[in-house]
Design an enzyme around this catalytic site. Structure first.
Site, PDB file in Angstrom:
ATOM      1  N   ARG A  44      11.163 -38.531  -7.613  1.00  0.00           N
ATOM      2  CA  ARG A  44      10.547 -39.142  -6.438  1.00  0.00           C
ATOM      3  C   ARG A  44      11.245 -38.556  -5.215  1.00  0.00           C
ATOM      4  O   ARG A  44      12.419 -38.194  -5.265  1.00  0.00           O
ATOM      5  CB  ARG A  44      10.720 -40.663  -6.450  1.00  0.00           C
ATOM      6  CG  ARG A  44      10.087 -41.349  -7.650  1.00  0.00           C
ATOM      7  CD  ARG A  44      10.403 -42.843  -7.647  1.00  0.00           C
ATOM      8  NE  ARG A  44       9.782 -43.525  -8.782  1.00  0.00           N
ATOM      9  CZ  ARG A  44      10.384 -43.782  -9.939  1.00  0.00           C
ATOM     10  NH1 ARG A  44      11.654 -43.389 -10.111  1.00  0.00           N
ATOM     11  NH2 ARG A  44       9.756 -44.409 -10.909  1.00  0.00           N
ATOM     12  N   LYS A  66      14.335 -46.367  -9.306  1.00  0.00           N
ATOM     13  CA  LYS A  66      13.915 -47.700  -8.870  1.00  0.00           C
ATOM     14  C   LYS A  66      14.708 -48.769  -9.611  1.00  0.00           C
ATOM     15  O   LYS A  66      15.009 -48.618 -10.797  1.00  0.00           O
ATOM     16  CB  LYS A  66      12.419 -47.892  -9.133  1.00  0.00           C
ATOM     17  CG  LYS A  66      11.520 -47.152  -8.151  1.00  0.00           C
ATOM     18  CD  LYS A  66      10.065 -47.521  -8.395  1.00  0.00           C
ATOM     19  CE  LYS A  66       9.157 -46.859  -7.375  1.00  0.00           C
ATOM     20  NZ  LYS A  66       7.736 -47.213  -7.598  1.00  0.00           N
ATOM     21  N   HIS A 133       4.909 -36.097  -3.686  1.00  0.00           N
ATOM     22  CA  HIS A 133       4.472 -36.744  -4.925  1.00  0.00           C
ATOM     23  C   HIS A 133       3.593 -35.812  -5.764  1.00  0.00           C
ATOM     24  O   HIS A 133       3.554 -35.922  -6.992  1.00  0.00           O
ATOM     25  CB  HIS A 133       3.701 -38.019  -4.595  1.00  0.00           C
ATOM     26  CG  HIS A 133       3.407 -38.874  -5.785  1.00  0.00           C
ATOM     27  ND1 HIS A 133       4.362 -39.654  -6.391  1.00  0.00           N
ATOM     28  CD2 HIS A 133       2.257 -39.067  -6.490  1.00  0.00           C
ATOM     29  CE1 HIS A 133       3.812 -40.299  -7.417  1.00  0.00           C
ATOM     30  NE2 HIS A 133       2.548 -39.950  -7.497  1.00  0.00           N
ATOM     31  N   ARG A 136       5.663 -33.990  -8.192  1.00  0.00           N
ATOM     32  CA  ARG A 136       6.034 -34.874  -9.303  1.00  0.00           C
ATOM     33  C   ARG A 136       4.897 -34.952 -10.311  1.00  0.00           C
ATOM     34  O   ARG A 136       5.111 -34.882 -11.523  1.00  0.00           O
ATOM     35  CB  ARG A 136       6.373 -36.258  -8.746  1.00  0.00           C
ATOM     36  CG  ARG A 136       6.737 -37.324  -9.782  1.00  0.00           C
ATOM     37  CD  ARG A 136       7.269 -38.541  -9.034  1.00  0.00           C
ATOM     38  NE  ARG A 136       7.253 -39.755  -9.822  1.00  0.00           N
ATOM     39  CZ  ARG A 136       8.216 -40.160 -10.643  1.00  0.00           C
ATOM     40  NH1 ARG A 136       9.273 -39.379 -10.818  1.00  0.00           N
ATOM     41  NH2 ARG A 136       8.142 -41.303 -11.288  1.00  0.00           N
ATOM     42  N   HIS A 159       9.710 -44.122 -15.596  1.00  0.00           N
ATOM     43  CA  HIS A 159       8.754 -45.220 -15.645  1.00  0.00           C
ATOM     44  C   HIS A 159       9.227 -46.280 -16.624  1.00  0.00           C
ATOM     45  O   HIS A 159       9.602 -45.959 -17.756  1.00  0.00           O
ATOM     46  CB  HIS A 159       7.372 -44.714 -16.092  1.00  0.00           C
ATOM     47  CG  HIS A 159       6.658 -43.947 -15.033  1.00  0.00           C
ATOM     48  ND1 HIS A 159       5.638 -43.065 -15.308  1.00  0.00           N
ATOM     49  CD2 HIS A 159       6.800 -43.923 -13.681  1.00  0.00           C
ATOM     50  CE1 HIS A 159       5.189 -42.533 -14.183  1.00  0.00           C
ATOM     51  NE2 HIS A 159       5.880 -43.041 -13.187  1.00  0.00           N
ATOM     52  N   TYR A 168      -0.515 -41.964 -14.730  1.00  0.00           N
ATOM     53  CA  TYR A 168       0.011 -40.915 -13.870  1.00  0.00           C
ATOM     54  C   TYR A 168      -0.448 -39.534 -14.307  1.00  0.00           C
ATOM     55  O   TYR A 168      -0.628 -38.637 -13.502  1.00  0.00           O
ATOM     56  CB  TYR A 168       1.542 -40.996 -13.916  1.00  0.00           C
ATOM     57  CG  TYR A 168       2.245 -40.224 -12.846  1.00  0.00           C
ATOM     58  CD1 TYR A 168       2.699 -38.940 -13.076  1.00  0.00           C
ATOM     59  CD2 TYR A 168       2.457 -40.792 -11.599  1.00  0.00           C
ATOM     60  CE1 TYR A 168       3.360 -38.238 -12.106  1.00  0.00           C
ATOM     61  CE2 TYR A 168       3.128 -40.096 -10.618  1.00  0.00           C
ATOM     62  CZ  TYR A 168       3.579 -38.822 -10.872  1.00  0.00           C
ATOM     63  OH  TYR A 168       4.234 -38.135  -9.900  1.00  0.00           O
TER      64      TYR A 168
END
Length: 198
Positions: A44, A66, A133, A136, A159, A168
């Site tokens: 990211r 995250k 993005h 990615r 994820h 995705y």
């Protein structure tokens, strides 16, 4: 579903994009390294911006994702070479241990990287509406195209749930063709190619 799938770049477009920065300057060397890391590791943009020098070695990158979840992601040799080239330039003595810095020695931010990607895409003649993005997603797409397991891609992308990875990524044209040839061996290849194209 198709509306949820972001734009991705072909291998040819990736090559054009990655060769845009001039590594004869500190800024160009930094930008080249950022682009290479974005694509090589599928990070990211916020993860790239917060990378520290010692988060990277010759094989892996340690990423804080995250929810403050740490993961280890493989890094390609081209990205390592680009980082080494960038770090060969003198750094601000007062700069932190953050890997990618602005001219004033501060941590680069997401907006700067977003603008940088847009500008190099324009220079490369890429007309798709791309962002960091996009690199990615291209990373995940190209892994899928070359037979990587969805669970492996999930781990590298960071994820928490496989559903995120499933949404995705997408089925490439080549995989669709292979599936038809495998499960419908009587289906004529020329007809298949024409149908897929249409």
């Amino acid at each position: 579903l198709w509306q949820l799938i972001p734009e991705y770049l072909s291998l040819d477009e990736i090559e054009k994009l990655l060769t845009q920065p001039s590594t004869d300057t500190l800024k160009g060397a930094r930008d080249s390294a950022i682009l290479e890391v974005l694509y090589s590791c599928g990070l990211r943009v916020s993860e790239v911006c917060s990378l520290k020098i010692f988060d990277v070695d010759d094989t892996y990158v340690r990423v804080m994702g995250k929810g403050s979840k740490e993961r280890i992601v493989p890094i390609g040799s081209k990205a390592i070479t680009a980082i080494d080239r960038y770090l060969a330039y003198p750094r601000n003595e007062n700069s932190p241990d953050i890997l990618f810095l602005t001219r004033s020695g501060k941590q680069i931010d997401r907006i700067m990287v977003w603008k940088m990607v847009k500008e190099y895409a324009r220079q490369a003649g890429i007309t798709k509406n791309i962002s960091p993005h996009t690199l990615r997603h291209s990373f995940a797409t190209h892994l899928l195209d070359n037979g990587a397991d969805l669970r492996i891609i999930q781990d590298m992308l960071g994820h928490a749930h496989i559903k995120s990875t499933d949404r995705y990524t997408h089925i490439s044209r080549s995989h669709l063709t292979e599936a038809f040839e495998k499960f419908h061996p009587s289906y004529d290849k020329e007809t298949l190619a024409r149908d897929i194209k249409d």
